[in-house]
Design a protein around this motif. Structure first.
Motif, mmCIF file in Angstrom:
data_model
loop_
_atom_site.group_PDB
_atom_site.id
_atom_site.type_symbol
_atom_site.label_atom_id
_atom_site.label_comp_id
_atom_site.label_asym_id
_atom_site.label_seq_id
_atom_site.Cartn_x
_atom_site.Cartn_y
_atom_site.Cartn_z
ATOM 1 N N GLU B 49 28.591 -50.124 -26.502
ATOM 2 C CA GLU B 49 27.711 -50.970 -27.313
ATOM 3 C C GLU B 49 27.911 -52.447 -26.991
ATOM 4 O O GLU B 49 26.990 -53.247 -27.109
ATOM 5 N N VAL B 52 26.008 -53.137 -23.698
ATOM 6 C CA VAL B 52 24.563 -53.130 -23.849
ATOM 7 C C VAL B 52 24.092 -54.279 -24.749
ATOM 8 O O VAL B 52 22.918 -54.629 -24.775
ATOM 9 N N GLY B 53 25.029 -54.893 -25.465
ATOM 10 C CA GLY B 53 24.667 -56.066 -26.250
ATOM 11 C C GLY B 53 24.433 -55.793 -27.715
ATOM 12 O O GLY B 53 23.934 -56.643 -28.436
ATOM 13 N N LEU B 54 24.775 -54.597 -28.186
ATOM 14 C CA LEU B 54 24.602 -54.290 -29.606
ATOM 15 C C LEU B 54 25.737 -54.858 -30.437
ATOM 16 O O LEU B 54 25.631 -55.002 -31.644
ATOM 17 N N GLN B 76 18.810 -57.792 -21.610
ATOM 18 C CA GLN B 76 18.535 -56.570 -22.337
ATOM 19 C C GLN B 76 17.908 -55.510 -21.439
ATOM 20 O O GLN B 76 18.116 -54.340 -21.589
ATOM 21 N N GLN B 80 20.289 -50.206 -20.047
ATOM 22 C CA GLN B 80 19.726 -49.353 -21.077
ATOM 23 C C GLN B 80 20.747 -48.300 -21.452
ATOM 24 O O GLN B 80 21.622 -47.969 -20.657
ATOM 25 N N PHE B 83 21.893 -42.326 -26.052
ATOM 26 C CA PHE B 83 22.954 -41.998 -26.997
ATOM 27 C C PHE B 83 23.271 -40.510 -27.004
ATOM 28 O O PHE B 83 22.519 -39.682 -26.510
ATOM 29 N N GLU C 156 20.728 -44.335 -34.105
ATOM 30 C CA GLU C 156 20.542 -44.916 -32.785
ATOM 31 C C GLU C 156 19.111 -45.358 -32.507
ATOM 32 O O GLU C 156 18.888 -46.236 -31.693
ATOM 33 N N GLN C 162 16.322 -52.364 -31.662
ATOM 34 C CA GLN C 162 16.884 -53.710 -31.581
ATOM 35 C C GLN C 162 17.062 -54.129 -30.126
ATOM 36 O O GLN C 162 16.798 -55.269 -29.760
ATOM 37 N N LEU C 163 17.478 -53.164 -29.317
ATOM 38 C CA LEU C 163 17.645 -53.465 -27.893
ATOM 39 C C LEU C 163 16.322 -53.815 -27.237
ATOM 40 O O LEU C 163 16.268 -54.654 -26.347
ATOM 41 N N TYR C 164 15.261 -53.151 -27.671
ATOM 42 C CA TYR C 164 13.941 -53.454 -27.100
ATOM 43 C C TYR C 164 13.368 -54.711 -27.735
ATOM 44 O O TYR C 164 12.199 -55.002 -27.579
ATOM 45 N N GLN C 165 14.191 -55.380 -28.525
ATOM 46 C CA GLN C 165 13.830 -56.653 -29.135
ATOM 47 C C GLN C 165 12.707 -56.558 -30.141
ATOM 48 O O GLN C 165 11.856 -57.440 -30.229
#
Lengths: 344, 243, 543
Positions: B49, B52-54, B76, B80, B83, C156, C162-165
């Motif tokens: 995480e 990936v930047g979470l 981002q 990718q 999960f 998830e 959130q990752l896809y903004q």
């Protein structure tokens, strides 16, 4: 009244210190409400003194006016009024009741035992019966017995308490005359034999207690049933059943314990709800407890008495919450042991 | 391509803190499969995480090497993640087509073009187009995981993180997914960070590997080398537990 | 919609009609004093009159308007607040602290008390009542919604978005709202019902606008004159408003019933207690039918409704063998295990099954399987198999039917624990005090405690980490061999099955796979063995 239905375990997740803040917050909040509401809201004592609202004139005697003026010190500045109010609270001096012309504290003390009697009896009855039927219903889930029990209780939990009381009153007291219409004991009962007095009090007790019990019973049943069904789906129940110990032992030894544990807090907290509910039930049965007193005080606009009653009820509820907080960790080995571990 | 530089992640406050990841460094090369092995609670998912930047690392950083073909991609999009549990990573209320085009729509690709791309992706992952109208609960476990992979691929990442993607799947499906990942790696020219607790599956699959325990990397190297002659006792214990 | 919900909806619609059209056909205004006092229902006054001679029918229909208006307005205010504040608190940790402590404070006091405090000091106009109820009753569901958002935030698909903004508003609207929508609906109906009940109660107490007709007020009018109860007049003064409140509140309660979680396949608890039976001499027929098999299955099939989980199949498990039952998820292997242990409802099973020579289903008159004495069954996660509130010891003793006194039980339990390398002290521990590996061993000890001849283990190690998993499994195999027990091991782990089992049964879609196809399957999906890569094991495992 089941206004809070659908809320479970709200207080379990919080830490001790946070709880204390909440309780102090609630107490301060109620004190402030008690002070500000009568002064700010239309229809409060200020309007009352000037001769009622546009709704029409309310009859106010000169004596009442005078009592209220001295009680609220309306001629002083707000700040001075507030200080006097706070001082009164700390010295347990709530002033004189306008209606009874005696100190508020004494008026309440005379009425309190009656309310404690019916609320106590209703708490014990509704808890025991509610948990047993809830467990039974979950045991029979899914099935017709469970479904019809569930729908009955769901319906019962929705009916306002005073309505249940009224129906009982009309059917059992007014029509069948099995029970007295109201009051806590027969006035001037001529008997020196103590058992007669006990029976008399008991007879007056039945309907109010049954009414309070039915309302509370339904919500405890619903909570217990849902919790038991949830527990029943846990793997350890299946495992206990696989051990060949028989269904009764599984329900008694495993389901009941695990389902009832989270309810302990809620049951204790609900006693506060019963206290509030006593206002309605005592009004229906003219039962001389603090609930009836509260209703009379509201109608007579006996503000000193109202302040005293609200404060008393609030403190009661807060104490109940604290008791719930204290006993829960004591009952749950998981939390109990964690606590012990912290101390080491 | 990517450097993880002494990353540390701490949870909790000052009094009670848990060190999830402790001064961990490694790098992932272009077009390689890097396997990260560890038991539950070893910090491998937290590390994923962070990459990936979470999550933000408490200390340390993630650095990308500038290569021409990844330069224009924002952080981002370069990486990718897929999960572990497809039931949690696909919104059960959504249709498969909406799930697939979500990342594209959110980066302002017109819906019709996104749909075209989604159909293409389904084809590449050997999924029937009839899935588009269904909801995740109407697909099998393997299909759901492939949908999740397709969604991640729609952003053409330079690095794909696969976090325990096969642990909920049956042996036959697991094998299919692994073969698929290898093919996709070559087609897309991307790297894969493959996270698992299952040592058996990475033999012959990953190029390099690292073993994590309690937030630290205890062993790292060529997969073949590590599996044949591990240095750390923990890796040996893990290998001994295999059949 | 369930039938009860339909009934609730129907009753509600009737009252909505009364509220809308009733006042149009009423011939009197609700408070006009133009009739005879206490008149019985007649052509002029359809519902009779009260003490003041006011028409009760018009009070009733105008009261319906008041009630439904208050209920609707309160439900709208309260639900909106619950939803918005719940979403905010769940999504933003900064606001959470503030909102949550306000909610906690409001929830400490019973709402009736809180409302009485506010209402008794205020004049009691209708809108004042609506705002009071609306503003004080949001915390309960706000907390439910908040909790729901907090757990959804960890899902998830939200992380992916959130990752896809996707921004916060997008995530709330598209991802979270579908999940909390059922909560919002329930909250709306429940607050509607509670508001109706509360309004009636407050009017009954005499708090409320005296110029607005309401059912509660009608009842208060009756009860403020106690003499009315002594005559027959209660039949028209009390019954209509009582029934109306009764119907509306229960109808709403029925309508608001939320979906019960739990499936139709909920395990039945109605099982007999195991009994220690004297050893029986088998009849010739029984000996012939069971032979040397520890488990014997003939034409067994399992059908749930119209779904066939297990198609008719037969197999035998030789006594003293370790047999692995493998198959992919949904192949029916767990159902098979549960069937063999007699955990399925009898009507779903056809065919015959014998375990340890005892018949499992429809064994009337015969000696049937005594659970935990003839066979034991352990499954999945050892941690969730133990009751969290009972000490391990207690969970041992209740299954130990062969021993009678507490001392005997404790000694025997300690003995078996030592066999799995656990200390006697474990008996005095709660499950949460033990590690996963220890619980796995304790579970194994518990299975051995009555020395059953057959052990069925359903994925007994799947929840454990690799090293502990290997330890527990090897211990299991060792003990089974030592005690000459028969083990049926259900697993999806091919390499484990190949390693430990004397025999492998493969299930696919409820069918038992034939020998040749089974070999092909094993060949194809068998994972690479680490050993083949040249690793020299340092530790030699038992078993």
């Amino acid at each position: 009244m089941v206004f809070h239905f659908g809320i479970t375990r709200c207080s379990l997740s919080m830490s001790k210190s946070k709880q204390i803040y909440t309780y102090v917050g609630v107490l301060v909040f109620v004190l402030l409400l008690n002070f500000w509401l009568p002064r700010l809201l239309p229809g409060g004592p200020a309007d009352f003194l000037t001769g009622g609202t546009e709704d029409g004139a309310i009859f106010v005697s000169e004596a009442q006016k005078e009592a209220m003026l001295t009680y609220y010190n309306l001629n002083d500045s707000l700040w001075v009024q507030f200080l006097t109010y706070v001082k009164g609270i700390f010295t347990l001096d709530f002033g004189l009741s306008i209606n009874y012309k005696t100190p508020v504290f004494d008026v309440i003390l005379v009425r309190l035992p009656w309310t404690l009697l019916i609320v106590g009896a209703a708490t014990v009855l509704s808890t025991i019966i509610g948990i047993l039927i809830g467990l039974f219903s979950a045991w029979r889930y899914p099935g017709k017995t469970d479904r019809s029990l569930f729908l009955t209780m769901l319906g019962l939990s929705a009916i306002p308490e005073f309505l249940i009381g009224m129906i009982l009153l009309i059917l059992l007291a007014s029509n069948l005359q099995w029970f007295p219409l109201g009051g806590a004991e027969t006035a001037f009962l001529r008997s020196d034999y103590w058992l007669d007095h006990v029976l008399d009090v008991g007879k007056h007790l039945v309907l109010p207690v049954v009414t309070l019990t039915i309302g509370n019973l339904a919500s405890i049943y619903l909570l217990m049933r849902n919790e038991s069904i949830r527990v029943r789906n846990e793997p350890f129940i299946e495992f206990a059943a696989a051990k060949g110990i028989g269904e009764r032992a599984v329900v008694r030894g495993h389901v009941a314990r695990n389902a009832a544990l989270p309810l302990v807090t809620i049951i204790v907290i609900r006693i506060g709800g019963l206290l509030a509910g006593s206002v309605l039930v005592e009004t229906v049965f003219s039962y001389p407890g603090i609930g009836k007193l509260l209703q009379e005080a509201i109608l007579a606009r006996d503000y000193p008495l109202l302040h005293g009653l609200f404060l008393l009820l609030t403190v009661f509820v807060l104490l109940l919450n604290m008791i719930a907080d204290i006993i829960y960790p004591w009952l749950d080995p998981r939390i109990r042991v964690a606590k012990r571990g912290d101390g080491q | 391509m990517l450097d993880v530089i002494s990353v540390t992640k701490q949870f909790g406050n000052k009094e009670k803190s848990v060190m999830a990841v402790h001064e961990t460094s490694f790098s992932i090369q272009k077009e390689e499969i890097f396997a990260l092995i560890g038991e539950s609670g070893s910090g491998k998912s937290t590390l994923a995480e962070i990459i990936v930047g979470l999550q933000e690392p408490t200390q340390g950083s993630i650095a990308w090497h500038r290569a021409n073909d990844v330069e224009d991609r924002s952080n981002q999009k370069k990486v990718q993640i897929v999960f572990q549990n497809p039931d949690r990573s696909l919104n059960p209320y959504w249709k498969v087509e909406d799930i697939l085009i979500e990342p594209l729509v959110l980066s302002n690709v017109p819906r019709l073009r996104a749909l075209e791309q989604a159909v293409e992706l389904l084809d590449r992952l050997k999924l029937p187009c009839s899935l588009l109208d269904r909801r995740p609960c109407e697909c099998s476990g393997g299909q759901k995981q492939r949908i999740a992979i397709a969604r991640a691929l729609s952003m053409s990442p330079a690095l794909l993180i696969a976090d325990e993607v096969t642990s909920a799947l049956d042996p036959s499906t697991e094998k299919e997914i692994l073969t698929l990942l290898q093919t996709l790696k070559q087609e897309q020219k991307m790297s894969i960070l493959y996270i698992t607790h299952h040592l058996e599956t990475i033999a012959g699959f990953s190029d390099r590997m690292a073993v994590m325990k309690n937030g630290r990397i205890v062993e790292m190297g060529e997969t073949k080398q590590v599996l044949r002659s591990p240095n750390s006792t923990y890796t040996k214990a893990l290998l001994d537990a295999c059949w | 919609m369930k039938r009860s919900q339909k009934i609730g909806f129907f009753i509600l619609v009737i009252f909505v009609f009364i509220a809308i059209f009733g006042p149009m056909i009423a011939t009197h205004t609700p408070f006009a004093i133009d009739g005879e006092s206490m008149a019985a229902p007649s052509e002029v006054n359809w519902f009779g009159t009260n003490k003041l001679g006011q028409d009760l029918f018009s009070q009733f229909v105008y009261g319906a308007r008041t009630t439904l208006l208050i209920g609707l307005a309160v439900a709208l205010i309260s639900t909106t607040l619950s939803a918005i504040l719940g979403l905010l608190a769940g999504y933003s940790s900064k606001l959470d602290t503030l909102l949550n402590s306000i909610a906690n404070m409001l929830m400490v006091l019973p709402s009736l008390l809180l409302i009485l405090i506010v209402a008794s000091f205020s004049g009691g106009g209708t809108w004042q009542l609506i705002w009071t109820l609306g503003l004080l009753t949001w915390p309960g569901y706000m907390r439910l919604i908040r909790a729901s958002v907090l757990s959804l935030k960890e899902r998830e698909f939200v992380k992916a978005a959130q990752l896809y903004q996707g921004n916060t508003f997008y995530i709330i609207r598209k991802h979270l709202l579908p999940f909390i929508w059922p909560l919002i609906k329930t909250k709306f109906i429940i607050s509607f019902q509670a508001a109706v009940a509360m309004e009636a109660s407050l009017s009954f107490l005499g708090i409320g606008d005296p110029n607005v007709p309401s059912w509660g007020k009608m009842l208060q009018d009756v009860f403020s004159q106690s003499s009315t109860l002594l005559t027959d007049s209660w039949k028209w003064t009390v019954v209509p408003p009582t029934l109306a409140i009764l119907f509306v509140t229960t109808a709403l309660a029925l309508l608001g019933e939320s979906k019960q979680d739990g499936t139709i396949t909920t395990a039945s608890l109605r099982r007999k207690k195991s009994k220690v039976l004297p050893p029986v001499v088998c009849t010739a027929g029984e000996v012939a039918s069971s032979g040397m098999s520890a488990i014997s299955v003939k034409n067994l099939s399992v059908v749930y409704g119209d779904r066939t989980i297990i198609h008719p199949l037969s197999f035998e498990v030789t006594s003293g063998n370790v047999t692995a039952l493998i198959g992919e998820s949904g192949s029916g292997k767990t159902t098979m295990a549960r069937t063999l242990y007699g955990l399925l409802p009898e009507e779903t099973v056809t065919g015959e099954a014998y375990v340890a020579g005892k018949r499992i289903y429809r064994g009337e008159g015969q000696v049937t399987l005594q659970r935990w004495l003839d066979a034991a069954y352990i499954f999945q996660d050892p941690r969730s198999s133990f009751d969290p509130l009972l000490k391990i010891g207690k969970q041992f003793y209740e299954a130990m039917l062969l021993y009678h006194t507490p001392i005997e039980k404790r000694e025997a339990a300690a003995q078996i624990l030592r066999e799995v390398q656990l200390d006697e002290a474990v008996l005095d521990c709660y499950p949460h005090e033990l590690s996963g590996g220890m619980l796995g061993r304790a579970l194994l000890a518990l299975a051995l405690v009555n020395k059953p001849s057959v052990l069925i283990a359903d994925e007994p190690t799947s929840a454990l980490d690799p090293i502990v998993k290997r330890e527990v499994l090897d211990l299991l195999i060792k003990k089974v061999r030592e005690h000459h027990m028969t083990l049926l091991l259900i697993t999806h782990d091919l390499s484990m099955a190949l390693h430990v089992a004397d025999e492998i049964l493969l299930l696919q879609d409820g069918h038992l796979v034939a020998e040749k196809d089974k070999q092909r399957y094993l060949q194809r999906y068998k994972p690479l063995s680490i050993r083949q890569l040249g690793y020299q094991a340092e530790k030699t495992w038992e078993g």
